[in-house]
Write a protein that holds these residues in place. Structure first.
Motif, PDB file in Angstrom:
ATOM      1  N   GLU A 189     -43.254 -69.065  38.332  1.00 53.05           N
ATOM      2  CA  GLU A 189     -43.500 -68.754  36.918  1.00 53.05           C
ATOM      3  C   GLU A 189     -42.187 -68.386  36.221  1.00 53.05           C
ATOM      4  O   GLU A 189     -41.932 -68.790  35.090  1.00 53.05           O
ATOM      5  CB  GLU A 189     -44.496 -67.589  36.802  1.00 53.05           C
ATOM      6  CG  GLU A 189     -45.922 -67.925  37.223  1.00 53.05           C
ATOM      7  CD  GLU A 189     -46.665 -68.798  36.215  1.00 53.05           C
ATOM      8  OE1 GLU A 189     -46.095 -69.105  35.157  1.00 53.05           O
ATOM      9  OE2 GLU A 189     -47.813 -69.176  36.515  1.00 53.05           O
ATOM     10  N   CYS A 190     -41.352 -67.606  36.924  1.00 54.50           N
ATOM     11  CA  CYS A 190     -40.063 -67.215  36.342  1.00 54.50           C
ATOM     12  C   CYS A 190     -39.166 -68.424  36.121  1.00 54.50           C
ATOM     13  O   CYS A 190     -38.339 -68.439  35.202  1.00 54.50           O
ATOM     14  CB  CYS A 190     -39.351 -66.217  37.252  1.00 54.50           C
ATOM     15  SG  CYS A 190     -40.215 -64.635  37.401  1.00 54.50           S
ATOM     16  N   LEU A 191     -39.312 -69.414  36.971  1.00 52.02           N
ATOM     17  CA  LEU A 191     -38.444 -70.594  36.885  1.00 52.02           C
ATOM     18  C   LEU A 191     -38.954 -71.641  35.908  1.00 52.02           C
ATOM     19  O   LEU A 191     -38.260 -72.613  35.629  1.00 52.02           O
ATOM     20  CB  LEU A 191     -38.306 -71.230  38.280  1.00 52.02           C
ATOM     21  CG  LEU A 191     -37.604 -70.388  39.349  1.00 52.02           C
ATOM     22  CD1 LEU A 191     -37.704 -71.076  40.701  1.00 52.02           C
ATOM     23  CD2 LEU A 191     -36.160 -70.129  38.984  1.00 52.02           C
ATOM     24  N   GLN A 192     -40.164 -71.445  35.392  1.00 51.17           N
ATOM     25  CA  GLN A 192     -40.766 -72.482  34.535  1.00 51.17           C
ATOM     26  C   GLN A 192     -39.888 -72.863  33.332  1.00 51.17           C
ATOM     27  O   GLN A 192     -39.699 -74.055  33.074  1.00 51.17           O
ATOM     28  CB  GLN A 192     -42.157 -72.057  34.057  1.00 51.17           C
ATOM     29  CG  GLN A 192     -42.842 -73.173  33.249  1.00 51.17           C
ATOM     30  CD  GLN A 192     -44.255 -72.809  32.842  1.00 51.17           C
ATOM     31  OE1 GLN A 192     -44.691 -71.684  33.034  1.00 51.17           O
ATOM     32  NE2 GLN A 192     -44.978 -73.753  32.265  1.00 51.17           N
ATOM     33  N   PRO A 193     -39.342 -71.889  32.568  1.00 54.12           N
ATOM     34  CA  PRO A 193     -38.505 -72.300  31.428  1.00 54.12           C
ATOM     35  C   PRO A 193     -37.315 -73.151  31.852  1.00 54.12           C
ATOM     36  O   PRO A 193     -36.952 -74.109  31.174  1.00 54.12           O
ATOM     37  CB  PRO A 193     -38.049 -70.963  30.825  1.00 54.12           C
ATOM     38  CG  PRO A 193     -39.034 -69.955  31.302  1.00 54.12           C
ATOM     39  CD  PRO A 193     -39.461 -70.420  32.647  1.00 54.12           C
TER      40      PRO A 193
END
Length: 849
Positions: A629-633
């Motif tokens: 989720e943190c890596l999504q952007p």
């Protein structure tokens, strides 16, 4: 006689006159002779001598000029050796002009043709001098060459020649670089390689020499492009200098010619940018595709990508090119490499999962994936959304940075040398230092594992308090959160760290090479898919809960699991060799289903059926999902626009379902931890057709509550090994309570006879259960409380209300509804009414089938 005398006198007079005349003539002659000797002869002699002198002086000057002309070739040779091309051409032109003046001399006609040959020789040497600027541009040298061409009136020809030389320089440079490495590796003096074409020569590069050769190749190509860049800069500067004095209106013709030449040169140079870059791309492409990179080490391949990425940045700054040729060739190599690499990683992930004992990997509570070496690139200023041309705007153009020396490709090599040991030491699955480096990245505290083993660690200071935590403090914490002695330690395993490191490596590859971003993200999603599928297969696959109707696995999660099984899991036996090739190729993309390690025991009541392992496995999956989720952007910025729906679907359908696995996995513990069957036996022995209202609840409630107390104790024991997060304890308690409540309803549905007083006893029993249960758990409201109460209260409904109630309450089984009609309502409805209600039950049950 007189006549004779007269005649005699006349004769005598004539004689006298003649004598006088003779004297006069003699005197005159004497005087003339004196005049001749004294004046005329001397003066005229002087004049003649002077005239002769002047003629001789002129002849001497001509002779000296002729002598000088004869010796000109020596001086010209000296000037050419000194690389004074403008001076040599100026001298040669002057000599030609002088020779035309003395063309009446036979020796001069020969000299004139010799001067023409010399001028042609100078042009040839000038062309060689022009070619030297293609590799090493030097302002003074190039200025002389351009001035020389201007004197010849061949500025445009010089530009045409210059571009030919640059093309030739690119070819010769790359050929010599590759040839040097090929001959060096061949280890013999055989000259057969020199006769090969460049394309064939590239196939002889060994894997060991591939990267050094590529680096030198790029350095050499950089020198050529830098020379071209400096050539353009030189012309821009001199065009500005020359255009200024022409504004006074003089020399209109020469000014117009100059402007035409400058315009021609400018257009030629601008047009040459793309041509030269195209040549560079093609040479680099040929080299790239000459070797199969699929067996390279990961870090070596990343280094290759980094070099090509820098080369593409050079191309964008050089001529604004997007380097389609390079991108396509490196994309081919990358996809080829990545498929092989990913296949091996998946197999290794399966091996790790099958050997994983699901024990905690000790990391600091402030652990972040950015501390890992693989995510170092995310801590740097470079952003994936910034194009290469904008990445260096703060430091200026690469050509400006390295115009006075240095090479952008040298820094890449230095960086690799500095980091090779670190990268290899923590190289995913091969590293023995994996666990250690996970928590020793930033600081040098070697006592981190010991600190983590202590009973309680202050999260803010990291220190162990002098006094132990008070009982009041412990009691004030939520009873459902079994983490009293573990702080907020992250729950993850070595395998989780391995997957995270792999994700970092995949993202490095994406960051350097965006054309394969979709392929990489797709493979990255398979890592998560396989991990999720393994956790579900090991701990969540159970046929028991399918019949409970609790909806433990949501439709979304079931769809995800089915998709993973169909697309990634190889469930078939190895096909026969006669099978179709397409099926074999398709199976290559799949991985066998993993098997749980035999060291993991899930059937022991003492360990609550492997609850510690289940918690570690499930919560490590949730942790992994959080990292995704943190890596999504970052991933979204790298993903091509056309493929972004895939990424969105992966997050919405797969990553977000990780926490949903808690329900089926912890349900198995809840289903086995409490003996619901014993409770059904105890309930079967209770008499429900009593005639008076009871004030004491039945023993099965005490037995059930005792089971819950035992469960609570075991949870506390397990929490000493692994912190049980609040969400997990809540799910466990919710499952247990739901199963207990449904067991109670099932027990009530087994009743053969029941009176109003019996139904009141049921309510009493259930209220006693709720009252005691609320002291054991903080969950509010009690799950499925209404499920039991509604069933008990249905006894009091009338026939019409019951028919409507049956249609509205489809959560009860056919057996439970039928029992309600036949047993509970049997006393106050007739047979026809009962048949009607049973028909309504069958009708409501039909859609379920």
């Amino acid at each position: 006689m007189v006549t004779n005398l007269k005649e005699l006198d006349r004769v005598t007079s004539l004689q006298a006159n003649l004598q006088l005349a003779a004297v006069i003539c003699t005197n005159a002659r004497r005087q003339l002779n004196i005049a001749k000797e004294g004046f005329t002869q001397a003066s005229l002699g002087l004049l003649a001598n002077q005239r002769k002198r002047q003629l001789l002086i002129g002849l001497l000057k001509s002779l000296r000029t002729i002598k000088t002309l004869q010796r000109t070739d020596v001086r010209l040779s000296e000037m050419l050796e000194e690389e004074d091309y403008p001076g040599a051409i100026q001298l040669c032109l002057e000599c030609q002009k002088a020779a035309s003046t003395f063309k009446h001399y036979s020796c001069i006609s020969e000299l004139n043709s010799k001067l023409q040959d010399t001028l042609e020789q100078i042009e040839e040497q000038l062309d060689v001098a022009l070619s030297k600027t293609c590799k090493h541009f030097e302002v003074g040298h190039y200025t002389k060459v351009q001035l020389a061409y201007r004197l010849l009136g061949k500025t445009q020809t010089a530009m045409d020649q210059l571009h030919m030389h640059f093309t030739q320089a690119i070819h010769n440079t790359v050929f010599q670089v590759v040839l040097g490495y090929v001959e060096l590796c061949a280890g013999n003096s055989d000259t057969k390689f020199q006769k090969l074409q460049y394309k064939d020569l590239c196939t002889h590069i060994t894997p060991d020499s591939y990267i050094p050769c590529l680096s030198d190749l790029c350095k050499a190509l950089w020198e050529v492009m830098l020379s071209y860049y400096r050539t353009m800069s030189w012309h821009e500067e001199h065009d500005n200098e020359e255009s200024a004095p022409a504004s006074d209106g003089r020399n209109v013709i020469s000014s117009d010619d100059g402007n035409f030449n400058r315009s021609y040169v400018k257009k030629k140079l601008e047009h040459g940018l793309s041509r030269i870059w195209q040549d560079v791309q093609l040479k680099a492409k040929t080299y790239l595709l000459g070797t199969d990179l699929s067996n390279f080490k990961y870090d070596d391949f990343i280094f290759v990508l980094d070099i090509i990425s820098r080369l593409m940045q050079v191309g964008e700054e050089f001529c604004g090119s997007k380097s389609e040729v390079l991108q396509e060739s490196i994309r081919k190599q990358s996809v080829n490499y990545f498929k092989s690499y990913h296949r091996i990683r998946l197999e290794e992930l399966r091996m790790f999962l099958e050997n994983e004992t699901w024990e905690l990997c000790p990391v600091k509570s402030n652990f972040s994936i950015l501390q890992l070496h693989e995510f170092k690139f995310m801590r740097q200023s470079r952003s994936p959304s910034v194009s290469p041309s904008k990445q260096y705007t703060t430091a200026g153009s690469l050509f400006d940075q390295y115009q006075n020396g240095g090479n952008p490709f040298e820094h890449q090599t230095d960086g690799k040398d500095d980091e090779t040991e670190d990268v290899l030491a923590a190289n995913g699955y091969e590293s023995d230092e994996l666990e250690k480096s996970a928590y020793q990245d930033y600081d040098s505290d070697s006592d981190v594992p010991e600190e983590l083993k202590r009973d309680y660690v202050d999260e803010q200071t990291g220190d162990v308090p002098v006094k132990s935590v008070s009982k009041e403090t412990l009691k004030s914490r939520k009873k459902s959160d079994y983490c009293l002695n573990k702080g907020n330690t992250l729950i993850l395993t070595n395998t989780t760290l391995n997957v995270i490191r792999l994700v970092g490596k995949y993202m490095q590859m994406m960051n350097i090479l965006k054309p394969i971003a979709f392929d990489v993200i797709h493979c990255m999603s398979q890592l998560f898919d396989y991990y999720l599928y393994a956790v579900y297969t090991f701990f969540g696959r159970e046929d028991m809960y399918e019949s409970t109707g609790l909806g433990l696995i949501s439709g979304r999660l079931r769809t995800t699991l089915n998709r993973i099984q169909e697309s990634l899991i190889d469930l078939e036996a190895p096909p026969e060799t006669t099978g179709p090739l397409t099926a074999t190729e398709e199976r290559k993309e799949k991985v066998p289903s993993p098997h749980l390690s035999h060291l993991v025991v899930l059937n022991s009541t003492e360990t609550l059926y492997g609850l510690a392992e289940r918690v570690v496995a499930t919560e490590s999956l949730v942790f992994l999902a959080d990292q995704f989720e943190c890596l999504q952007p970052h991933l979204d910025a790298m993903m091509p626009s056309a493929k972004k729906p895939f990424l969105q679907q992966f997050y919405s359908q797969t990553v977000s379902t990780a926490s949903e696995l808690r329900k089926p996995i912890y349900w198995i513990v809840a289903a086995k931890a409490i003996d619901y069957e014993q409770m059904l036996h105890l309930m079967a022995n209770v008499k429900w057709d009593i005639k008076e209202i009871m004030s004491q609840h039945n023993m099965y409630i005490d037995a059930l509550l005792k089971e819950f107390e035992q469960f609570n104790k075991k949870l506390s024991e397990v929490s000493k090994q692994v912190r049980i997060p609040l969400q997990v304890s809540n799910v466990l308690w919710e499952h247990c309570i739901r199963l207990a409540n449904r067991t109670i309803v099932e027990g009530y549905a087994n009743v053969k006879k029941c009176s109003n007083e019996g139904r009141a006893l049921m309510q009493l029993d259930f209220q006693q259960f709720l009252m005691k249960l609320e002291k054991l758990t903080d969950i509010r409201p009690i799950p499925d409380k209404e499920f039991v109460e509604t069933y008990i209260k249905a006894y009091y409904l009338t026939e019409n209300d019951m028919e409507r109630w049956i249609k509205e309450h489809r959560e009860y089984s056919t057996k439970q509804l039928t029992n309600l009609v036949t047993v509970c309502l049997g006393s106050h409805v007739n047979k026809k009414a009962r048949q009607k209600l049973i028909a309504a039950i069958d009708e409501s049950d039909r859609p379920k089938r």
